[in-house]
Design an enzyme around this catalytic site. Structure first.
Site, PDB file in Angstrom:
ATOM      1  N   LYS A 217       0.338  -1.081  -0.203  1.00 36.40           N
ATOM      2  CA  LYS A 217      -0.336  -0.112   0.295  1.00 36.40           C
ATOM      3  C   LYS A 217       1.132   1.781   0.136  1.00 36.40           C
ATOM      4  O   LYS A 217       1.519   1.154   0.758  1.00 36.40           O
ATOM      5  CB  LYS A 217      -0.940  -0.333   1.329  1.00 36.40           C
TER       6      LYS A 217
ATOM      7  N   SER B  92      -9.732   1.432   3.759  1.00 29.37           N
ATOM      8  CA  SER B  92      -9.136   2.255   2.234  1.00 29.37           C
ATOM      9  C   SER B  92      -8.154   1.918   1.490  1.00 29.37           C
ATOM     10  O   SER B  92      -7.323   1.561   0.507  1.00 29.37           O
ATOM     11  CB  SER B  92      -8.301   3.538   3.103  1.00 29.37           C
TER      12      SER B  92
ATOM     13  N   SER C 193     -10.079  -1.464   7.034  1.00 26.00           N
ATOM     14  CA  SER C 193      -9.192  -0.511   5.564  1.00 26.00           C
ATOM     15  C   SER C 193      -8.372  -1.843   5.138  1.00 26.00           C
ATOM     16  O   SER C 193      -8.269  -1.910   3.830  1.00 26.00           O
ATOM     17  CB  SER C 193      -8.573   0.438   5.548  1.00 26.00           C
TER      18      SER C 193
HETATM   19  N1  GLN Z   1     -13.683   4.422   6.391  1.00 27.90           N
HETATM   20  C1  GLN Z   1     -12.394   4.382   8.083  1.00 27.90           C
HETATM   21  C2  GLN Z   1     -12.012   5.582   8.026  1.00 27.90           C
HETATM   22  O1  GLN Z   1     -12.238   6.222   6.582  1.00 27.90           O
HETATM   23  C3  GLN Z   1     -11.538   3.585   8.474  1.00 27.90           C
HETATM   24  C4  GLN Z   1     -10.056   3.857   7.529  1.00 27.90           C
HETATM   25  C5  GLN Z   1      -8.829   3.092   8.193  1.00 27.90           C
HETATM   26  O2  GLN Z   1      -8.854   1.655   8.418  1.00 27.90           O
HETATM   27  N2  GLN Z   1      -7.670   3.480   7.667  1.00 27.90           N
HETATM   28  O3  GLN Z   1     -11.241   6.322   8.408  1.00 27.90           O
END
Ligand code: GLN
Length: 450
Positions: free
Chosen positions: A44, A119, A143
């Site tokens: 990532k 994400s 994410s």
């Molecule tokens: N979707 C969640 C957020 O927007 C989690 C994101 C993540 O785990 N990095 O914060």
């Protein structure tokens, strides 16, 4: 393939070939090689790679080439894994669809009109369509698990502290954790073997005895006590998803586990708690992007204040700005007690819900997300709708426990993920349950037709 999926921000073909040639040499010389030797593991793009562009999908870091690699990247290199590229994400990992990437949206290989989740959407999509064998993602509120579930692959968020975050671009430091994506449970265990363990460079990394995770690849869950939190199966969960999950739970039961419905009563506060704590920490972590030390700096500014303002206005996207504002507000002198401190207290209550449940159960299971992958653009206009995608995943980050998404069926052709939740540092039980499920089902063998 990549022109339709857009999983990668940067491809590193030459680097991968060079690494593969080194493995070939080792094999020719009769040297002992690791099980990950020569295996393409995508990373990532919020995880630093020495000499390779690392952007966090933000204009702020669009030209940032780190002078060092994250500990997880070093560990993968030491295990002989190859790096096919850096994968797309929501800017600074804030989002659930990769639509918040400053560059482009990654597409779901099962239906390119839909999002891959986020994400870590690029990592999940790359593994789902075979552009990488495995990948690393980060999970602050879901994410890793959400995109794994949307793309029909395995995603594992280890216990907080089990994997070093040195070199991970920080979002919310009390929640962030790095973990693997793979197509089967065996690969997941091999990756955990490579990345777990104490790191003196990360003060939050735990000292614990890292087991050989392949030891848990056992096709047997007889006697395992499984709890199903009712709050995670309630209204709001799509009926098709619920049906698939109920069937998956029945399979676990038929394989010898005992299953009972239970409660995590503070679940209804998880989303609000997370959306105070995560933005609060983000507002602090992202203060470093000021145009002075590294990253983007706005052109044509009149003085230092103007430079800060223009740099941050132009460098950050809308969602990141929203989080910074929410977080700054929650931490401000007049509101700290009412919001941030209160959220910390509720966080403890949420953790205690899990502690109580794990006195009775070895494992908890639930859906990963209330729906399957949604259409591109469907939720971009409504941040709250987007936040709701994480309703089943965020509590685990607040509690610090490990969680895993495994493919468990389809609704209208789109994959559904089953979430397994375990006690702190008990990733082994998750792997054993996942392995048993996998050996007795076919979902992990399904491949998207592109
Ligand atoms: N979707 C969640 C957020 O927007 C989690 C994101 C993540 O785990 N990095 O914060």
């Amino acid at each position: 393939m990549e022109d339709r999926i857009a999983a990668y921000i940067t491809r590193t073909r030459e680097k991968a070939l060079e690494q593969a040639r080194a493995v070939d040499r080792q094999i020719r010389n009769g040297e002992k090689i690791s099980p990950l030797a020569g295996i393409p593991v995508a990373v990532k793009d919020n995880i630093c790679t020495d000499g390779i562009l690392t952007t966090a999908a933000s204009r702020m870091l669009a030209g940032f080439v780190p002078p060092y690699s994250a500990t997880v990247v070093k560990r993968l290199e030491a295990a002989g894994a190859t790096l096919p590229g850096k994968t797309n994400l929501d800017e600074f990992a804030m989002g659930s669809s990769t639509e918040n990437s400053a560059f482009f949206t990654t597409r779901n290989p099962w239906d390119t009109g839909r999002v891959p989740g986020g994400s870590s959407g690029g990592s999940a999509a790359a593994v789902a369509c075979g552009e990488a064998v495995c990948a690393l993602g980060s999970d602050t509120g879901g994410s890793i698990r959400l995109p794994a579930s949307f793309c029909g692959v395995i995603g594992f968020k280890p216990t907080y502290g089990a994997v070093s975050r040195y070199g991970l671009i920080a979002f919310a430091s009390s929640l962030d954790q790095i973990g693997p994506f793979s197509r089967d449970v065996t690969d997941c265990a091999l990756l955990l073997n490579a990345i777990c363990g104490h790191d003196p460079l990360d003060s939050t990394s735990a000292r614990f005895d890292v087991p050989d995770f392949t030891r848990f690849l056992v096709n047997d869950i007889r006697g395992m006590k499984i709890g199903v939190p009712e709050e995670y199966m309630a209204e709001g969960i799509n009926s098709g998803v619920r049906e698939v999950v109920v069937k998956a739970i029945a399979l676990l039961e038929s394989l010898g586990a005992s299953v009972e419905y239970t409660n995590l009563p503070h679940t209804e506060y998880a989303l609000s708690t997370y959306y105070l704590i995560a933005p609060a920490e983000a507002s602090s972590n992202l203060a470093r992007y000021d145009g002075v030390r590294y990253g983007f700096r706005a052109a044509k500014t009149s003085d230092v204040m103007d430079m800060f303002m223009k740099t941050r206005s132009q460098g950050f996207g809308a969602e990141v700005k929203r989080r910074i504002m929410l977080g700054t507000y929650a931490l401000s002198a007049g509101y700290y007690d009412a919001y941030y401190l209160k959220a910390l207290k509720v966080r403890t209550l949420i953790k205690e819900d899990f502690d109580r449940a794990f006195e009775k159960y070895d494992l908890l299971v639930s859906p990963v997300s209330p729906t399957t992958a949604f259409r591109c653009g469907e939720k971009t206009g409504d941040p709250l709708e987007m936040y709701l995608s994480d309703i089943c995943t965020i509590s685990l980050n607040l509690a610090g426990i490990p969680g895993m998404s495994i493919p468990c069926g389809f609704v209208e052709g789109m994959p559904v993920g089953l979430q397994l939740m375990g006690k702190h540092f008990d990733e082994g039980t998750l792997l054993r349950a996942a392995y048993t499920f996998e050996q007795n089902s076919d979902y992990h063998r399904a491949f998207p037709v592109l």
